[in-house]
Design a protein around this motif. Structure first.
Motif, PDB file in Angstrom:
ATOM      1  N   PHE A 116       4.853  -1.565  -6.237  1.00 19.23           N
ATOM      2  CA  PHE A 116       3.506  -2.103  -6.402  1.00 19.23           C
ATOM      3  C   PHE A 116       2.974  -2.658  -5.086  1.00 19.23           C
ATOM      4  CE2 PHE A 116       0.815  -5.834  -7.208  1.00 19.23           C
ATOM      5  CZ  PHE A 116      -0.248  -5.215  -7.863  1.00 19.23           C
ATOM      6  N   ILE A 117       3.808  -3.412  -4.375  1.00 22.35           N
ATOM      7  CA  ILE A 117       3.382  -3.968  -3.080  1.00 22.35           C
ATOM      8  C   ILE A 117       3.136  -2.844  -2.080  1.00 22.35           C
ATOM      9  CG2 ILE A 117       4.081  -5.437  -1.158  1.00 22.35           C
ATOM     10  CD1 ILE A 117       5.678  -7.109  -3.138  1.00 22.35           C
ATOM     11  N   TYR A 118       4.001  -1.818  -2.099  1.00 22.56           N
ATOM     12  CA  TYR A 118       3.826  -0.691  -1.170  1.00 22.56           C
ATOM     13  C   TYR A 118       2.503   0.024  -1.418  1.00 22.56           C
ATOM     14  CZ  TYR A 118       4.673   3.845   1.001  1.00 22.56           C
ATOM     15  OH  TYR A 118       4.557   4.992   1.745  1.00 22.56           O
ATOM     16  N   PHE A 119       2.207   0.312  -2.668  1.00 17.17           N
ATOM     17  CA  PHE A 119       0.950   0.990  -2.980  1.00 17.17           C
ATOM     18  C   PHE A 119      -0.254   0.071  -2.774  1.00 17.17           C
ATOM     19  CE2 PHE A 119       3.775   3.802  -5.566  1.00 17.17           C
ATOM     20  CZ  PHE A 119       3.470   4.979  -4.892  1.00 17.17           C
ATOM     21  N   LEU A 120      -0.024  -1.229  -2.840  1.00 16.64           N
ATOM     22  CA  LEU A 120      -1.098  -2.170  -2.537  1.00 16.64           C
ATOM     23  C   LEU A 120      -1.492  -2.065  -1.063  1.00 16.64           C
ATOM     24  CD1 LEU A 120      -2.701  -4.322  -4.124  1.00 16.64           C
ATOM     25  CD2 LEU A 120      -1.128  -6.031  -3.198  1.00 16.64           C
ATOM     26  N   PHE A 121      -0.493  -1.921  -0.197  1.00 21.25           N
ATOM     27  CA  PHE A 121      -0.788  -1.714   1.229  1.00 21.25           C
ATOM     28  C   PHE A 121      -1.499  -0.373   1.443  1.00 21.25           C
ATOM     29  CE2 PHE A 121       2.499  -4.968   2.151  1.00 21.25           C
ATOM     30  CZ  PHE A 121       1.797  -5.705   3.096  1.00 21.25           C
ATOM     31  N   ILE A 122      -1.051   0.660   0.753  1.00 18.46           N
ATOM     32  CA  ILE A 122      -1.715   1.959   0.883  1.00 18.46           C
ATOM     33  C   ILE A 122      -3.153   1.879   0.396  1.00 18.46           C
ATOM     34  CG2 ILE A 122      -1.693   4.347   0.062  1.00 18.46           C
ATOM     35  CD1 ILE A 122       1.309   4.257   0.050  1.00 18.46           C
ATOM     36  N   GLY A 123      -3.380   1.145  -0.690  1.00 20.98           N
ATOM     37  CA  GLY A 123      -4.749   0.967  -1.167  1.00 20.98           C
ATOM     38  C   GLY A 123      -5.623   0.255  -0.156  1.00 20.98           C
ATOM     39  N   GLY A 124      -5.029  -0.633   0.636  1.00 20.52           N
ATOM     40  CA  GLY A 124      -5.805  -1.302   1.678  1.00 20.52           C
ATOM     41  C   GLY A 124      -6.320  -0.358   2.736  1.00 20.52           C
ATOM     42  N   MET A 125      -5.638   0.779   2.941  1.00 20.32           N
ATOM     43  CA  MET A 125      -6.106   1.766   3.909  1.00 20.32           C
ATOM     44  C   MET A 125      -7.396   2.436   3.455  1.00 20.32           C
ATOM     45  SD  MET A 125      -2.421   3.528   4.773  1.00 20.32           S
ATOM     46  CE  MET A 125      -3.223   4.863   5.646  1.00 20.32           C
ATOM     47  N   SER A 126      -7.605   2.540   2.158  1.00 19.02           N
ATOM     48  CA  SER A 126      -8.793   3.214   1.634  1.00 19.02           C
ATOM     49  C   SER A 126      -9.944   2.261   1.352  1.00 19.02           C
ATOM     50  CB  SER A 126      -8.436   3.962   0.340  1.00 19.02           C
ATOM     51  OG  SER A 126      -7.973   3.061  -0.651  1.00 19.02           O
ATOM     52  N   PHE A 127      -9.744   0.963   1.611  1.00 18.14           N
ATOM     53  CA  PHE A 127     -10.799  -0.019   1.335  1.00 18.14           C
ATOM     54  C   PHE A 127     -11.793  -0.028   2.497  1.00 18.14           C
ATOM     55  CE2 PHE A 127     -12.650  -4.264   1.241  1.00 18.14           C
ATOM     56  CZ  PHE A 127     -13.015  -4.360  -0.094  1.00 18.14           C
ATOM     57  N   PRO A 128     -13.075   0.245   2.266  1.00 22.09           N
ATOM     58  CA  PRO A 128     -14.053   0.256   3.361  1.00 22.09           C
ATOM     59  C   PRO A 128     -14.241  -1.134   3.948  1.00 22.09           C
ATOM     60  CG  PRO A 128     -14.901   1.385   1.410  1.00 22.09           C
ATOM     61  CD  PRO A 128     -13.668   0.659   0.979  1.00 22.09           C
ATOM     62  N   ILE A 129     -14.145  -1.220   5.259  1.00 20.35           N
ATOM     63  CA  ILE A 129     -14.255  -2.526   5.911  1.00 20.35           C
ATOM     64  C   ILE A 129     -15.656  -3.098   5.781  1.00 20.35           C
ATOM     65  CG2 ILE A 129     -14.879  -1.600   8.163  1.00 20.35           C
ATOM     66  CD1 ILE A 129     -12.579  -4.603   7.387  1.00 20.35           C
ATOM     67  N   MET A 130     -16.651  -2.235   5.591  1.00 24.13           N
ATOM     68  CA  MET A 130     -18.026  -2.729   5.459  1.00 24.13           C
ATOM     69  C   MET A 130     -18.196  -3.594   4.217  1.00 24.13           C
ATOM     70  SD  MET A 130     -20.307   0.556   6.635  1.00 24.13           S
ATOM     71  CE  MET A 130     -21.800  -0.400   6.394  1.00 24.13           C
ATOM     72  N   LEU A 131     -17.421  -3.311   3.161  1.00 26.78           N
ATOM     73  CA  LEU A 131     -17.529  -4.111   1.940  1.00 26.78           C
ATOM     74  C   LEU A 131     -16.949  -5.504   2.121  1.00 26.78           C
ATOM     75  CD1 LEU A 131     -16.572  -1.465  -0.779  1.00 26.78           C
ATOM     76  CD2 LEU A 131     -18.848  -2.165  -0.024  1.00 26.78           C
TER      77      LEU A 131
END
Length: 288
Positions: A116-131
């Motif tokens: 879960f923590i690993y995929f949480l980090f991967i999800g952070g890669m797809s989060f747009p910084i503008m938001l």
């Protein structure tokens, strides 16, 4: 009398050679498209403003080093350079330290919530910084870190951690477990095993991800523009925009190109020096 029959000559494999020529041609065209603008920018930085507009493609009649000195002193490029080195240096150290520690734990230890923590980090890669710009602005303002270099360092670390953890987790999984087990048998603690055994073995991966983070943080513009509006704490990307905009119709184009080349030189030097380590780090997992 029997005549000796000559064996038929093998058919030439022209498809491979054609593909080879085509791939090399594409690489040459791509290299020209990348190198020519860089060379033109360097050449233009030594010209006068008049020569830039009258003969933009010709070589400079003489090397005007005063463009560089003017950009360094009058345009405050020295201050922008110092701020950028402090921010990028601090954030790069923090990113590699915390990212390698998190990646080592995720790669080597099984515990509830690991995936879960690993995929949480991967999800952070797809989060747009503008938001995240508006929430980040208010968070830093509430903790008195807005318009500070250390506040920008913390934001850079948080911005770079997802990719760093993703990259180093895969790299730590390729390292042999027997070395760490031997260190543990000899009485080394988990901390000593990580810093003295596993981290030196992960040097190619650290250099590779460090170069990627260095490029991204050095060229970062959106985050410092929103979170760092103090003129005395602006970084290099903000300084170049300030140099281009503040002059209005009296733009110092020769000084602007000199500042642009100054900003490019550290990035080019870093890649030229560490290019072998970058390739080694990217291919280490495939060689194993």
């Amino acid at each position: 009398m029997k005549t000796k029959v000559q064996p038929a000559a093998p058919a030439k494999k022209t498809s491979g050679s054609v593909l080879n020529v085509f791939s090399h041609g594409v690489l040459v065209i791509w290299a020209i498209m990348v190198v020519l603008p860089l060379l033109w920018a360097v050449m233009t930085s030594f010209k006068t403003d008049r020569a830039i507009f009258t003969s933009p493609w010709s070589l400079p009649d003489s090397l005007h080093f005063e463009n560089w000195s003017r950009a360094w002193s009058q345009a405050h490029m020295s201050d922008y350079f110092l701020n950028t080195i402090l921010v990028v240096g601090g954030s790069l150290i923090g990113t590699l330290l915390f990212g390698s520690m998190a990646a080592y734990v995720l790669a080597r230890f099984d515990f509830p919530g690991n995936r879960f923590i690993y995929f949480l980090f991967i999800g952070g890669m797809s989060f747009p910084i503008m938001l995240a710009l508006v929430p980040l602005f208010y968070v830093l303002n509430n903790v008195s870190l807005l318009n500070t270099l250390h506040g920008l360092i913390l934001v850079y670390i948080a911005y770079s951690l997802p990719f760093t953890v993703f990259f180093l987790t895969a790299f730590f999984r390729t390292l042999p477990s027997s070395v760490a087990e031997a260190a543990m048998i000899d009485g080394a603690s988990h901390t000593r095993t990580f810093f003295q055994v596993m981290l030196p073995m992960a040097k190619p991966g650290l250099i590779s991800v460090g170069i990627f983070n260095f490029l991204g943080q050095w060229n970062q513009y959106m985050l410092p523009t929103v979170l760092n509006t103090d003129p005395d704490r602006k970084v290099l990307s903000q300084g170049l925009v300030e140099l281009a905009v503040s002059q209005g119709y009296k733009g110092d184009w020769s000084g602007l190109f000199a500042g642009l080349v100054m900003a490019m030189l550290p990035v080019l030097a870093a890649y030229i020096i560490f290019q072998r380590q970058v390739v080694a780090g990217l291919t280490a997992g495939a060689i194993k």
